[in-house]
Design a protein around this motif. Structure first.
Motif, PDB file in Angstrom:
ATOM      1  N   ARG A  40     -13.699 -41.216  11.176  1.00  0.00           N
ATOM      2  CA  ARG A  40     -13.647 -41.508   9.533  1.00  0.00           C
ATOM      3  C   ARG A  40     -13.659 -40.756   8.737  1.00  0.00           C
ATOM      4  O   ARG A  40     -13.965 -39.343   8.380  1.00  0.00           O
ATOM      5  CB  ARG A  40     -15.519 -42.149   9.552  1.00  0.00           C
ATOM      6  CG  ARG A  40     -15.413 -43.705  10.336  1.00  0.00           C
ATOM      7  CD  ARG A  40     -16.800 -44.591  10.398  1.00  0.00           C
ATOM      8  NE  ARG A  40     -17.249 -45.635  10.741  1.00  0.00           N
ATOM      9  CZ  ARG A  40     -18.053 -46.920  10.971  1.00  0.00           C
ATOM     10  NH1 ARG A  40     -18.697 -45.923  10.411  1.00  0.00           N
ATOM     11  NH2 ARG A  40     -18.381 -47.240  11.651  1.00  0.00           N
ATOM     12  N   ARG A  41     -13.545 -41.222   7.025  1.00  0.00           N
ATOM     13  CA  ARG A  41     -13.472 -39.817   5.899  1.00  0.00           C
ATOM     14  C   ARG A  41     -14.511 -39.124   5.812  1.00  0.00           C
ATOM     15  O   ARG A  41     -15.516 -40.593   5.154  1.00  0.00           O
ATOM     16  CB  ARG A  41     -12.136 -40.989   5.073  1.00  0.00           C
ATOM     17  CG  ARG A  41     -12.024 -40.028   4.092  1.00  0.00           C
ATOM     18  CD  ARG A  41     -11.400 -40.934   2.936  1.00  0.00           C
ATOM     19  NE  ARG A  41     -10.995 -40.641   1.806  1.00  0.00           N
ATOM     20  CZ  ARG A  41     -10.328 -40.475   0.635  1.00  0.00           C
ATOM     21  NH1 ARG A  41     -10.573 -42.090   0.176  1.00  0.00           N
ATOM     22  NH2 ARG A  41     -10.647 -39.846  -0.306  1.00  0.00           N
ATOM     23  N   ARG A  42     -15.006 -38.698   5.235  1.00  0.00           N
ATOM     24  CA  ARG A  42     -16.351 -37.834   4.635  1.00  0.00           C
ATOM     25  C   ARG A  42     -15.596 -37.527   2.779  1.00  0.00           C
ATOM     26  O   ARG A  42     -15.148 -36.592   3.212  1.00  0.00           O
ATOM     27  CB  ARG A  42     -16.203 -36.556   5.936  1.00  0.00           C
ATOM     28  CG  ARG A  42     -17.480 -35.074   5.279  1.00  0.00           C
ATOM     29  CD  ARG A  42     -17.265 -34.137   5.195  1.00  0.00           C
ATOM     30  NE  ARG A  42     -18.248 -33.252   4.996  1.00  0.00           N
ATOM     31  CZ  ARG A  42     -19.069 -32.098   4.791  1.00  0.00           C
ATOM     32  NH1 ARG A  42     -17.991 -31.641   5.528  1.00  0.00           N
ATOM     33  NH2 ARG A  42     -20.076 -31.446   4.923  1.00  0.00           N
ATOM     34  N   ARG A  43     -15.926 -38.807   2.781  1.00  0.00           N
ATOM     35  CA  ARG A  43     -16.183 -38.267   1.486  1.00  0.00           C
ATOM     36  C   ARG A  43     -16.605 -37.190   0.227  1.00  0.00           C
ATOM     37  O   ARG A  43     -17.982 -36.732   0.745  1.00  0.00           O
ATOM     38  CB  ARG A  43     -16.307 -39.931   0.900  1.00  0.00           C
ATOM     39  CG  ARG A  43     -15.373 -41.069   1.713  1.00  0.00           C
ATOM     40  CD  ARG A  43     -15.209 -42.511   0.369  1.00  0.00           C
ATOM     41  NE  ARG A  43     -14.395 -43.406   0.809  1.00  0.00           N
ATOM     42  CZ  ARG A  43     -13.299 -43.497   0.295  1.00  0.00           C
ATOM     43  NH1 ARG A  43     -13.294 -42.895  -0.404  1.00  0.00           N
ATOM     44  NH2 ARG A  43     -12.777 -44.469   1.264  1.00  0.00           N
ATOM     45  N   LEU A  44     -16.070 -36.678  -0.618  1.00  0.00           N
ATOM     46  CA  LEU A  44     -16.836 -35.800  -1.886  1.00  0.00           C
ATOM     47  C   LEU A  44     -18.069 -36.302  -2.052  1.00  0.00           C
ATOM     48  O   LEU A  44     -17.454 -37.815  -2.834  1.00  0.00           O
ATOM     49  CB  LEU A  44     -15.636 -35.069  -2.682  1.00  0.00           C
ATOM     50  CG  LEU A  44     -14.247 -33.657  -1.846  1.00  0.00           C
ATOM     51  CD1 LEU A  44     -13.688 -34.363  -2.184  1.00  0.00           C
ATOM     52  CD2 LEU A  44     -15.392 -32.691  -1.511  1.00  0.00           C
ATOM     53  N   PRO A  45     -18.978 -36.082  -2.942  1.00  0.00           N
ATOM     54  CA  PRO A  45     -19.442 -35.945  -3.885  1.00  0.00           C
ATOM     55  C   PRO A  45     -18.712 -36.291  -5.556  1.00  0.00           C
ATOM     56  O   PRO A  45     -17.968 -36.395  -5.752  1.00  0.00           O
ATOM     57  CB  PRO A  45     -21.113 -35.089  -3.986  1.00  0.00           C
ATOM     58  CG  PRO A  45     -20.233 -34.284  -3.535  1.00  0.00           C
ATOM     59  CD  PRO A  45     -18.791 -34.285  -2.486  1.00  0.00           C
ATOM     60  N   SER A 100      -5.320 -33.482   1.070  1.00  0.00           N
ATOM     61  CA  SER A 100      -6.682 -33.514   0.598  1.00  0.00           C
ATOM     62  C   SER A 100      -7.134 -34.490   1.779  1.00  0.00           C
ATOM     63  O   SER A 100      -8.238 -34.199   2.261  1.00  0.00           O
ATOM     64  CB  SER A 100      -7.038 -34.273  -0.643  1.00  0.00           C
ATOM     65  OG  SER A 100      -6.328 -33.597  -1.063  1.00  0.00           O
ATOM     66  N   LEU A 101      -6.348 -35.353   2.544  1.00  0.00           N
ATOM     67  CA  LEU A 101      -7.018 -36.343   2.853  1.00  0.00           C
ATOM     68  C   LEU A 101      -6.467 -36.068   4.685  1.00  0.00           C
ATOM     69  O   LEU A 101      -7.991 -36.030   5.271  1.00  0.00           O
ATOM     70  CB  LEU A 101      -6.328 -37.575   3.336  1.00  0.00           C
ATOM     71  CG  LEU A 101      -6.031 -38.546   1.898  1.00  0.00           C
ATOM     72  CD1 LEU A 101      -4.782 -39.586   2.100  1.00  0.00           C
ATOM     73  CD2 LEU A 101      -7.245 -39.720   2.151  1.00  0.00           C
ATOM     74  N   GLY A 102      -6.123 -34.972   4.641  1.00  0.00           N
ATOM     75  CA  GLY A 102      -6.944 -34.590   5.866  1.00  0.00           C
ATOM     76  C   GLY A 102      -8.395 -33.343   6.141  1.00  0.00           C
ATOM     77  O   GLY A 102      -8.689 -33.757   7.011  1.00  0.00           O
ATOM     78  N   LEU A 103      -7.990 -32.297   4.763  1.00  0.00           N
ATOM     79  CA  LEU A 103      -8.982 -31.941   5.080  1.00  0.00           C
ATOM     80  C   LEU A 103     -10.737 -32.454   5.627  1.00  0.00           C
ATOM     81  O   LEU A 103     -11.376 -32.813   5.185  1.00  0.00           O
ATOM     82  CB  LEU A 103      -9.223 -31.105   3.838  1.00  0.00           C
ATOM     83  CG  LEU A 103      -8.316 -30.485   3.539  1.00  0.00           C
ATOM     84  CD1 LEU A 103      -8.741 -30.135   1.895  1.00  0.00           C
ATOM     85  CD2 LEU A 103      -8.536 -28.748   4.393  1.00  0.00           C
ATOM     86  N   GLN A 104     -10.530 -34.193   4.283  1.00  0.00           N
ATOM     87  CA  GLN A 104     -12.064 -35.563   4.221  1.00  0.00           C
ATOM     88  C   GLN A 104     -11.952 -35.608   5.790  1.00  0.00           C
ATOM     89  O   GLN A 104     -12.559 -36.200   6.171  1.00  0.00           O
ATOM     90  CB  GLN A 104     -11.516 -36.356   3.204  1.00  0.00           C
ATOM     91  CG  GLN A 104     -11.341 -34.969   1.933  1.00  0.00           C
ATOM     92  CD  GLN A 104     -11.367 -36.239   1.231  1.00  0.00           C
ATOM     93  OE1 GLN A 104     -11.592 -37.441   1.587  1.00  0.00           O
ATOM     94  NE2 GLN A 104     -10.902 -35.683  -0.253  1.00  0.00           N
ATOM     95  N   HIS A 105     -10.624 -35.782   6.663  1.00  0.00           N
ATOM     96  CA  HIS A 105     -10.677 -36.188   7.363  1.00  0.00           C
ATOM     97  C   HIS A 105     -10.834 -34.980   8.845  1.00  0.00           C
ATOM     98  O   HIS A 105     -11.037 -35.468  10.111  1.00  0.00           O
ATOM     99  CB  HIS A 105      -9.164 -36.963   8.822  1.00  0.00           C
ATOM    100  CG  HIS A 105      -9.428 -37.967   8.023  1.00  0.00           C
ATOM    101  ND1 HIS A 105      -8.920 -38.408   6.080  1.00  0.00           N
ATOM    102  CD2 HIS A 105     -10.322 -39.167   8.121  1.00  0.00           C
ATOM    103  CE1 HIS A 105      -9.276 -40.084   6.089  1.00  0.00           C
ATOM    104  NE2 HIS A 105      -9.707 -40.411   7.143  1.00  0.00           N
ATOM    105  N   GLY A 106     -11.175 -33.896   8.830  1.00  0.00           N
ATOM    106  CA  GLY A 106     -11.729 -32.950   9.530  1.00  0.00           C
ATOM    107  C   GLY A 106     -10.351 -32.197  10.469  1.00  0.00           C
ATOM    108  O   GLY A 106     -10.844 -30.813  10.915  1.00  0.00           O
ATOM    109  N   VAL A 107      -9.664 -31.657  10.016  1.00  0.00           N
ATOM    110  CA  VAL A 107      -8.632 -31.246   9.983  1.00  0.00           C
ATOM    111  C   VAL A 107      -8.388 -30.236   8.652  1.00  0.00           C
ATOM    112  O   VAL A 107      -8.860 -29.353   7.928  1.00  0.00           O
ATOM    113  CB  VAL A 107      -7.140 -31.467   9.102  1.00  0.00           C
ATOM    114  CG1 VAL A 107      -5.678 -30.108   9.508  1.00  0.00           C
ATOM    115  CG2 VAL A 107      -7.082 -33.061   9.479  1.00  0.00           C
ATOM    116  N   PRO A 108      -8.836 -28.040  10.193  1.00  0.00           N
ATOM    117  CA  PRO A 108      -8.923 -27.165   9.777  1.00  0.00           C
ATOM    118  C   PRO A 108      -8.151 -26.862   8.975  1.00  0.00           C
ATOM    119  O   PRO A 108      -6.703 -26.729   8.733  1.00  0.00           O
ATOM    120  CB  PRO A 108      -8.840 -26.437  10.828  1.00  0.00           C
ATOM    121  CG  PRO A 108      -9.398 -27.273  11.562  1.00  0.00           C
ATOM    122  CD  PRO A 108      -8.313 -28.673  11.568  1.00  0.00           C
ATOM    123  N   LEU A 109      -8.424 -25.855   7.652  1.00  0.00           N
ATOM    124  CA  LEU A 109      -7.487 -25.385   6.572  1.00  0.00           C
ATOM    125  C   LEU A 109      -6.965 -24.369   7.172  1.00  0.00           C
ATOM    126  O   LEU A 109      -5.471 -24.062   6.633  1.00  0.00           O
ATOM    127  CB  LEU A 109      -8.647 -25.038   5.288  1.00  0.00           C
ATOM    128  CG  LEU A 109      -7.875 -23.803   4.474  1.00  0.00           C
ATOM    129  CD1 LEU A 109      -6.980 -25.277   3.633  1.00  0.00           C
ATOM    130  CD2 LEU A 109      -8.717 -23.841   3.373  1.00  0.00           C
TER     131      LEU A 109
END
Length: 262
Positions: A40-45, A100-109
């Motif tokens: 699941r997507r980890r949304r930003l504050p 951004s979607l990849g980062l929020q779904h856990g893809v490492p930078l």
């Protein structure tokens, strides 16, 4: 829903005794690296920190804005290029959304950095407005170098040299040390810089003396010569590293000898 049920049975915390018995026989020094891709997507504050970096890459203005989680990890990026065509700007904006979607779904930078650094397309060239990056092979190369330096501590990706723009580049140029301000060593011997005619014994003595120099000393002398504007090649007459370009050939500033030109 049936496929997702086995995944949901594992929580954040679990008891190691629930693992299969075979894992107890594994070596203790075995290190296991696991990348966690979120289902699941980890949304930003709603209110988030970050920074905006303005730079000029190859004469084109690039605005990079980042958004961070509360733990200061990167969660989103925004890209905007000044005075670019609508199609190109739209592609860059949508590319930033995908990252951004990849980062929020856990893809490492790190994965994005390895994929997009050293990509080569225009606009590219000299970068102004950034204190760490002075040259980039593309806009994406600049963007992910910037992110890697600030969020991953990858300072090895800073200060790109001109040779990196070449498709046949293999390495970086040697750094010039502070010793470049020191005077060049005298390889002319006792005859002086103005003497072009030398006996066989004197020439042989100079060659013997120069052959005893270590490889590091020769490299240092060549670096200092290049720093002073010379080519770094030794003179065929006096062996001084004061050769300059003279048309298609080279001329020695110490004794006036040339490599073939009149």
């Amino acid at each position: 829903s049936k496929l997702s049920q086995p995944l949901s049975s594992w929580g954040e915390d679990f008891d190691e005794t629930e693992l299969p018995e075979a894992t107890s026989n594994m070596p203790q020094n075995l290190e296991k690296v696991v990348y966690r891709y979120l289902a699941r997507r980890r949304r930003l504050p709603h209110r988030r920190n970050g920074y905006t970096q303005k730079a000029i890459v190859g004469g084109h203005k690039v605005y990079l804005r980042t958004g961070e989680y509360d733990d200061e990890t990167l969660g989103e990026i925004f890209l905007d290029m000044h005075k670019e065509g609508a199609a190109f700007r739209s592609l860059m904006n949508n590319f930033a959304i995908c990252v951004s979607l990849g980062l929020q779904h856990g893809v490492p930078l790190e994965e994005f950095v390895e994929a997009f650094t050293f990509t080569r397309f225009e606009p590219n060239g000299i970068v102004s407005g950034n204190r760490s990056i002075k040259m980039a092979t593309s806009v994406l190369d600049y963007v992910f170098r910037e992110l890697a330096i600030n969020y991953l501590g990858r300072h090895d990706l800073a200060q790109v040299v001109d040779d990196d723009l070449s498709s046949s580049s293999l390495g970086s140029t040697p750094e010039i040390t502070e010793e470049a301000d020191q005077p060049l060593p005298d390889y002319t011997g006792s005859a002086g810089a103005g003497s072009r005619v030398s006996t066989g014994g004197h020439t042989q003595g100079d060659r013997t003396a120069s052959s005893t120099a270590t490889e590091s000393e020769v490299l240092s002398d060549q670096q200092m010569a290049k720093a002073k504007g010379y080519t770094g090649d030794p003179c065929p007459e006096c062996f001084a590293l004061t050769m300059v370009r003279n048309g298609t050939c080279q001329r020695c500033d110490s004794c006036g000898a040339t490599t073939g030109c009149s």
